[in-house]
Enzyme design. Sequence first.
Site, PDB file in Angstrom:
ATOM      1  N   CYS A  30      11.660  -4.196  -7.604  1.00 27.52           N
ATOM      2  CA  CYS A  30      12.727  -3.935  -6.640  1.00 27.52           C
ATOM      3  C   CYS A  30      13.825  -4.983  -6.816  1.00 27.52           C
ATOM      4  CB  CYS A  30      12.204  -3.903  -5.203  1.00 27.52           C
ATOM      5  SG  CYS A  30      11.138  -5.264  -4.750  1.00 27.52           S
ATOM      6  N   ASP A  69      -7.165 -11.082 -10.298  1.00 26.04           N
ATOM      7  CA  ASP A  69      -5.901 -11.441 -10.922  1.00 26.04           C
ATOM      8  C   ASP A  69      -5.548 -10.323 -11.895  1.00 26.04           C
ATOM      9  OD1 ASP A  69      -3.804 -12.468 -12.490  1.00 26.04           O
ATOM     10  OD2 ASP A  69      -4.540 -14.519 -12.295  1.00 26.04           O
ATOM     11  N   GLY A 126       0.756  -1.237   0.000  1.00 25.58           N
ATOM     12  CA  GLY A 126       0.000   0.000   0.000  1.00 25.58           C
ATOM     13  C   GLY A 126       0.790   1.294   0.000  1.00 25.58           C
TER      14      GLY A 126
END
Length: 421
Positions: free
Chosen positions: A348, A275, A225
């Site tokens: 990342c 999904d 979030g």
Amino acid sequence: MAALGAAGGRAAAALLRRRGPGEPPAGLGAGPRRYRYKEKWAATAPRIPPTRLALHHFDVNYSLQLRDLWPSVRASLLCQQKYGALLNNFSAVDHVTQELELLNATDFVSEAPKKVLRSQRGAAAEEAGRGESRSQEGSGEEGRTAMQAETMTQAETSPPLRPSISSNIKCYTFPRGDITRFRPARPDALGLLDYYLMDAASLLPVLALNVQPDDFVLDLCAAPGGKTLALLQTGICGYLAANDVSISRTKRLYQILHSYVPKVIRETVSVTSYDGRDWGQLQGSTFHKVLVDVPCTTDRHSVMEEENNIFHRSRTKERQMLPMLQLQLLMAGILATKPGGEVVYSTCSLSPLQNEYVIERAVEIAETEFNISIHVEDLSHFRTLFQDTFSFFVDCRLGELVLPHLTANFGPMYFCKLRRM
């Protein structure tokens, strides 16, 4: 004689009773020891921690990609991560700003353009001085003044400053080399927390998305979030959809929104658990801006944490399929975007297989299978803007890559911006 025989028998029996288990009878010499249980042998190879597997995998691959930079990046991945404090504009933050500035933290978002402008003005003044020294004695003062003014104007309007950066997003970081830790967030009088601690490099994809007033925005892989919260901090989204396929992670997203966002704003956010690969079919060509922050190898987590580590042997197949999943999610994001809209893809991870190669393949598929032309945007101005806060990999072919560095231990964070033509 009978008495002697009986005495000898009793002595022998006593000797037999005194010998330990597994010892041979006296006078018979040392025999093999016998055990009640058989020794057990492992049926499989010794268990190697997933963190060690991850580090070995990165040593093999990233040393080829990053070359001389890899030892420094490796050491940074294994050290404590640095954080930024994303101010919560929905909370009373004036006193928080003062508190952070007293600690020598600065808002890297608002400070970056100012630093670039000062640098450009200095360079322009230096160039004007050199031009003046080269000028002929016959040239007048008026000509030199006009040349200096033109040089200053060019500096102020040069490319690094043209792309707009949301002034509503404020994230404080400590200077390079400063390892001060932020205190935990605190609630205000209404119960809303004053800031959100996150890897400051995670804000760069949101800044690259460059949300404009009344934009319809989709955060396709939104949990936990942090980026969704940053999008809300802009205060200008016309509509925000936050989706994540994991119901448990979606619960974490709800918790973040409840802790930082007033109810009247929370109710405008559409939180779903579809999904993401199917989103193009659900709401195709709907959004002005789409953020696709895909699942990846999460390199820093993989070398530091055993729990939920994708390098666990039981998740080998899942890890090998990551580039395919990432490509499918990016294609769904492209299809969900209006013509003329923009998509920012981010991970990342340092891996080119999860970064540039996914971008290249998506551009190709969009053209050949959907007749959609995609333009990869130039984000090199981010390097100029934020070079004082982050360490960038200058050889990234598409998009930008933040490298962990011991003096600025953010990232890794890859982000690339696509425009649907």
